[in-house]
Design a protein around this motif. Structure first.
Motif, short mmCIF file in Angstrom:
data_model
loop_
_atom_site.label_atom_id
_atom_site.label_comp_id
_atom_site.label_asym_id
_atom_site.label_seq_id
_atom_site.Cartn_x
_atom_site.Cartn_y
_atom_site.Cartn_z
N PRO A 1 0.82 -1.22 0.00
CA PRO A 1 0.00 0.00 0.00
C PRO A 1 0.85 1.27 0.00
O PRO A 1 0.51 2.24 -0.68
N SER A 2 1.95 1.25 0.74
CA SER A 2 2.79 2.44 0.79
C SER A 2 3.43 2.73 -0.56
O SER A 2 3.49 3.89 -1.01
N ASN A 3 3.90 1.69 -1.25
CA ASN A 3 4.55 1.93 -2.53
C ASN A 3 3.56 2.38 -3.60
O ASN A 3 3.89 3.21 -4.46
N LEU A 4 2.35 1.86 -3.55
CA LEU A 4 1.33 2.31 -4.49
C LEU A 4 0.91 3.75 -4.18
O LEU A 4 0.59 4.53 -5.09
N ALA A 5 0.93 4.12 -2.88
CA ALA A 5 0.63 5.50 -2.51
C ALA A 5 1.71 6.44 -3.04
O ALA A 5 1.42 7.56 -3.48
N LEU A 6 2.95 5.99 -3.02
CA LEU A 6 4.04 6.80 -3.56
C LEU A 6 3.81 7.08 -5.04
O LEU A 6 4.00 8.20 -5.52
N GLU A 7 3.40 6.06 -5.78
CA GLU A 7 3.15 6.23 -7.20
C GLU A 7 1.99 7.20 -7.45
O GLU A 7 1.99 7.94 -8.42
N LYS A 8 1.05 7.22 -6.51
CA LYS A 8 -0.12 8.10 -6.66
C LYS A 8 0.17 9.53 -6.23
O LYS A 8 -0.19 10.49 -6.93
N PHE A 9 0.82 9.70 -5.06
CA PHE A 9 1.01 11.03 -4.50
C PHE A 9 2.34 11.68 -4.88
O PHE A 9 2.53 12.88 -4.68
N GLY A 10 3.29 10.89 -5.40
CA GLY A 10 4.59 11.44 -5.77
C GLY A 10 5.65 11.15 -4.73
O GLY A 10 5.37 11.13 -3.52
N ALA A 11 6.87 10.92 -5.19
CA ALA A 11 7.97 10.52 -4.30
C ALA A 11 8.30 11.60 -3.29
O ALA A 11 8.57 11.31 -2.12
N ARG A 12 8.29 12.84 -3.72
CA ARG A 12 8.71 13.94 -2.84
C ARG A 12 7.89 13.98 -1.57
O ARG A 12 8.43 14.00 -0.45
N ARG A 13 6.57 13.96 -1.68
CA ARG A 13 5.71 14.04 -0.51
C ARG A 13 5.75 12.75 0.31
O ARG A 13 5.84 12.79 1.54
N TRP A 14 5.68 11.61 -0.38
CA TRP A 14 5.52 10.36 0.36
C TRP A 14 6.80 9.95 1.09
O TRP A 14 6.77 9.49 2.22
N ILE A 15 7.94 10.12 0.44
CA ILE A 15 9.21 9.76 1.09
C ILE A 15 9.48 10.69 2.27
O ILE A 15 9.97 10.26 3.31
N ALA A 16 9.13 11.97 2.12
CA ALA A 16 9.28 12.91 3.26
C ALA A 16 8.40 12.47 4.43
O ALA A 16 8.84 12.51 5.59
N ARG A 17 7.19 12.02 4.14
CA ARG A 17 6.29 11.55 5.21
C ARG A 17 6.87 10.34 5.91
O ARG A 17 6.85 10.24 7.14
N ILE A 18 7.41 9.40 5.12
CA ILE A 18 8.00 8.19 5.71
C ILE A 18 9.16 8.54 6.63
O ILE A 18 9.26 8.05 7.76
N MET A 19 10.03 9.43 6.19
CA MET A 19 11.22 9.77 6.97
C MET A 19 10.87 10.47 8.28
O MET A 19 11.47 10.20 9.32
N LEU A 20 9.88 11.34 8.23
CA LEU A 20 9.45 12.02 9.46
C LEU A 20 8.89 11.01 10.45
O LEU A 20 9.23 11.03 11.64
N SER A 21 8.06 10.08 9.98
CA SER A 21 7.44 9.09 10.85
C SER A 21 8.48 8.20 11.51
O SER A 21 8.46 7.98 12.73
N TRP A 22 9.41 7.66 10.71
CA TRP A 22 10.36 6.73 11.32
C TRP A 22 11.35 7.47 12.22
O TRP A 22 11.82 6.90 13.21
N GLY A 23 11.67 8.73 11.92
CA GLY A 23 12.58 9.48 12.78
C GLY A 23 12.01 9.67 14.17
O GLY A 23 12.71 9.46 15.18
N VAL A 24 10.74 10.03 14.24
CA VAL A 24 10.09 10.24 15.54
C VAL A 24 10.02 8.93 16.32
O VAL A 24 10.33 8.88 17.52
N ILE A 25 9.63 7.85 15.67
CA ILE A 25 9.48 6.57 16.36
C ILE A 25 10.83 5.99 16.75
O ILE A 25 10.99 5.43 17.84
N SER A 26 11.84 6.13 15.88
CA SER A 26 13.17 5.64 16.20
C SER A 26 13.72 6.32 17.45
O SER A 26 14.30 5.67 18.33
N GLY A 27 13.50 7.63 17.56
CA GLY A 27 13.92 8.33 18.78
C GLY A 27 13.15 7.86 20.00
O GLY A 27 13.69 7.80 21.10
N GLY A 28 11.88 7.47 19.79
CA GLY A 28 11.07 6.98 20.90
C GLY A 28 11.55 5.65 21.46
O GLY A 28 11.18 5.28 22.58
N MET A 29 12.38 4.92 20.69
CA MET A 29 12.95 3.66 21.18
C MET A 29 13.76 3.89 22.45
O MET A 29 13.98 2.95 23.23
N ALA A 30 14.23 5.10 22.66
CA ALA A 30 15.03 5.39 23.85
C ALA A 30 14.24 5.24 25.14
O ALA A 30 14.83 5.14 26.22
#
Length: 434
Positions: A70-99
Motif C-alpha cells: 500500500p505504501s509503494n502504491l501511494a508513492l506512485e499516486k502522491f509522488g515521491a517527494r511528498r511520500w518519502i518525506a512523510r515516511i522519513m518524518l514518521s520513522w525518525g520520531v518513532i526511532s527516537g522513541g525507542m530510547a
C-alpha cells in the motif's frame, strides 16, 4: 555507443539524485539496525533474553510487510517527494522513541511501529530510480544507492560504539543516547526531501530541454518494449511466478543481511572486546561489502548479465557464512564474515534489476513492493531463529548455518529463473539481459 546527450543527462541526474538518496538510505538503515549495537547494553539493562531480542528485532518486518505494497502504491499516486518525506518524518520520531522503552513489551510495540513507519521507503526509492534511469544503468545506479547499507555500518558502527560510552550522561543510558542522536537526521532530512526531490523527469527544471526530451523519449521507448505493460490486471502482474521467485531469492539475501546486522556486534564483542573496539572491528566486513557492492553491480551492467552474477554472489555469501559459523579462530572468523559481506552486498543491487526488466508503471511499483515485503519477512524469521537457537544451544553456530541455507535456496532459485529480453537502451534494443 553512448552519445554526448546521453552521457551528459545521466551524469547530471546522477549527481543531482544519488548523493542525496544515499544519505537518506544511510540514515534509514542505521535507524533500522542500530538495535544491534543497542543490544550490547540494552538487553542487560532491561532483562531482554536473546530469544526476546531476536523476536523484537524481527517484529519490525511484520508491519513492514503489511504496509509495504500500500505504501509503494501511494508513492506512485502522491509522488515521491511528498511520500518519502512523510515516511522519513514518521520513522525518525518513532526511532527516537525507542530510547524510552522499559522492557520486552514496549520493545515489541516500538519495533512494530517502526516497521509500519518505514514501510515503502526502500522499494519506493527503487521505483523512483526507474523513473529516472534507463535499464542499462540500473544495476550500477542501485549499487551506488545501496552502498549506503554497508557504509552505514562502516561509519555508523564506530559512532554507535562510542555513543554507548555516554552511559550516565544527563541520567540517560548509552543505548538511549544512541537511539535519540541517530534519529535526529531522519527528521531533518524529511524536510529536505520535500524541498529537494523532483517527482518525474517532466518536472525537472534543472535538466536542459534537450536532456529532458532525451530522457523522456528513452524511458517511453523502454516501456513500449516491456513484455508486460498494464494490459493484464495489476494483481496478476505482481503475483506472477517470476515475481514470486525473485522474492524467494531476495528472502535468502536479506536473511543473511539481517543475521549480520542484528548479531554480528554480539559475535564480535564475544572475542573479549569493548563496545568501542567492537564498533571499529565492524568496519572490516562492511568495508569489504562496500567495495563488493560497487564492483559487482558495475560488472553485471558491463556484461549485461544478471542471473549468474547473482547466483555467484549468493554462493559466496552462504559458503563464507557456513565457514564463519564453524571456525573458532577470531581472525579467520572476521575474514570469513568479510567474504560473506562481499557476497551479500554484491547480490542486493543485482536482485533489483530483475523486477523492472519485465514490468513498468504501477505494476513495477507493486512488484518491487511485493519482492521487498516478502523478502523482508526473513528479517523477522532470521533474527528470531538465530536468537532462539542461541538461547537453546548457547552458540550462534546453529543459527548461522540455518541462515546460510536460506542463501543457498536463493542461489538455486535464481539459477532456475528464465531468461528475459533486454529492454530498449538509448533508442535501440540491447543485447540479451538476464
Amino acid at each position: 555507443m553512448t552519445t554526448d546527450i546521453e552521457a551528459r543527462t545521466i551524469k547530471r541526474i546522477s549527481w543531482r539524485l544519488i548523493p542525496f538518496l544515499i544519505v537518506c538510505y544511510f540514515v534509514a538503515y542505521l535507524d533500522r539496525v542500530n538495535v544491534g549495537f543497542a543490544s550490547l547494553t540494552m538487553n542487560r539493562d532491561l532483562g531482554i533474553s536473546a530469544t526476546a531480542y531476536g523476536l523484537g528485532a524481527g517484529l519490525f518486518f511484520i508491519t513492514y510487510f503489511i504496509f509495504e505494497v500500500p505504501s509503494n502504491l501511494a508513492l506512485e499516486k502522491f509522488g515521491a517527494r511528498r511520500w518519502i518525506a512523510r515516511i522519513m518524518l514518521s520513522w525518525g520520531v518513532i526511532s527516537g522513541g525507542m530510547a524510552f522503552i522499559g522492557g520486552e513489551t514496549s520493545f515489541y510495540i516500538m519495533r512494530l511501529l517502526l516497521g509500519a513507519a518505514e514501510a515503502g521507503f526502500f522499494p519506493g526509492i527503487i521505483f523512483y530510480l526507474t523513473l529516472w534511469f534507463p535499464a542499462a544503468y540500473r544495476a550500477r545506479i542501485v549499487s551506488l544507492f545501496m552502498v549506503a547499507i554497508p557504509l552505514s555500518s562502516v561509519i555508523g558502527s564506530p559512532i554507535s560504539g562510542l555513543l554507548l560510552e555516554m552511559d550516565g550522561v544527563l541520567g540517560f543510558r548509552g543505548w538511549q543516547w544512541l537511539y535519540v542522536i541517530e534519529a535526529l537526521p531522519a527528521i531533518v532530512l524529511s524536510v529536505m526531501t520535500y524541498l529537494y526531490l523532483t517527482d518525474r523527469p517532466a518536472d525537472a527544471k534543472w535538466l536542459a530541454a534537450d536532456e529532458r526530451a532525451w530522457l523522456e523519449q528513452t524511458l517511453a521507448a523502454e516501456a513500449a518494449h516491456s513484455p508486460r505493460q498494464g494490459h493484464v490486471p495489476l494483481t496478476q502482474e505482481i503475483l506472477n511466478p517470476r515475481v514470486l521467485a525473485i522474492a524467494v531469492v531476495y528472502f535468502g539475501a536479506v536473511a543473511l543481511l539481517y543475521a549480520f546486522g542484528f548479531f554480528l556486534p554480539q559475535i564480535f564483542k564475544g572475542f573479549g572486546l569493548t563496545n568501542a573496539q567492537t564498533g571499529f572491528l565492524m568496519i572490516v566486513p562492511y568495508a569489504v561489502g562496500t567495495v563488493g557492492m560497487l564492483w559487482w553491480g558495475k560488472r553485471s551492467d558491463a556484461k549485461r548479465e544478471r542471473r549468474y552474477h547473482l547466483a555467484a554472489a549468493l554462493a559466496c555469501a552462504s559458503l563464507c557464512t557456513i565457514g564463519a559459523a564453524l571456525v573458532g579462530d577470531p581472525i579467520v572468523k572476521v575474514l570469513l564474515f568479510s567474504g560473506a559481506a562481499l557476497g551479500i552486498f554484491g547480490a542486493l543491487p543485482i536482485t533489483w534489476t530483475l523486477p523492472t526488466e519485465t514490468l513498468s508503471g504501477a505494476a513495477a511499483a507493486g512488484a518491487i513492493a511485493v519482492v521487498n515485503s516478502i523478502g523482508n519477512l526473513s528479517g523477522f524469521v532470521a533474527p528470531y531463529a538465530v536468537g532462539a537457537i542461541k538461547d537453546w544451544t548457547g552458540s550462534f553456530t546453529g543459527g548461522l548455518l540455518l541462515i546460510a541455507c536460506a542463501g543457498i535456496v536463493g542461489m538455486i532459485t535464481v539459477l532456475r529463473l528464465s531468461h528475459t529480453s533486454a529492454p530498449v537502451v538509448s533508442g535501440r534494443v540491447g543485447a540479451a539481459a538476464e
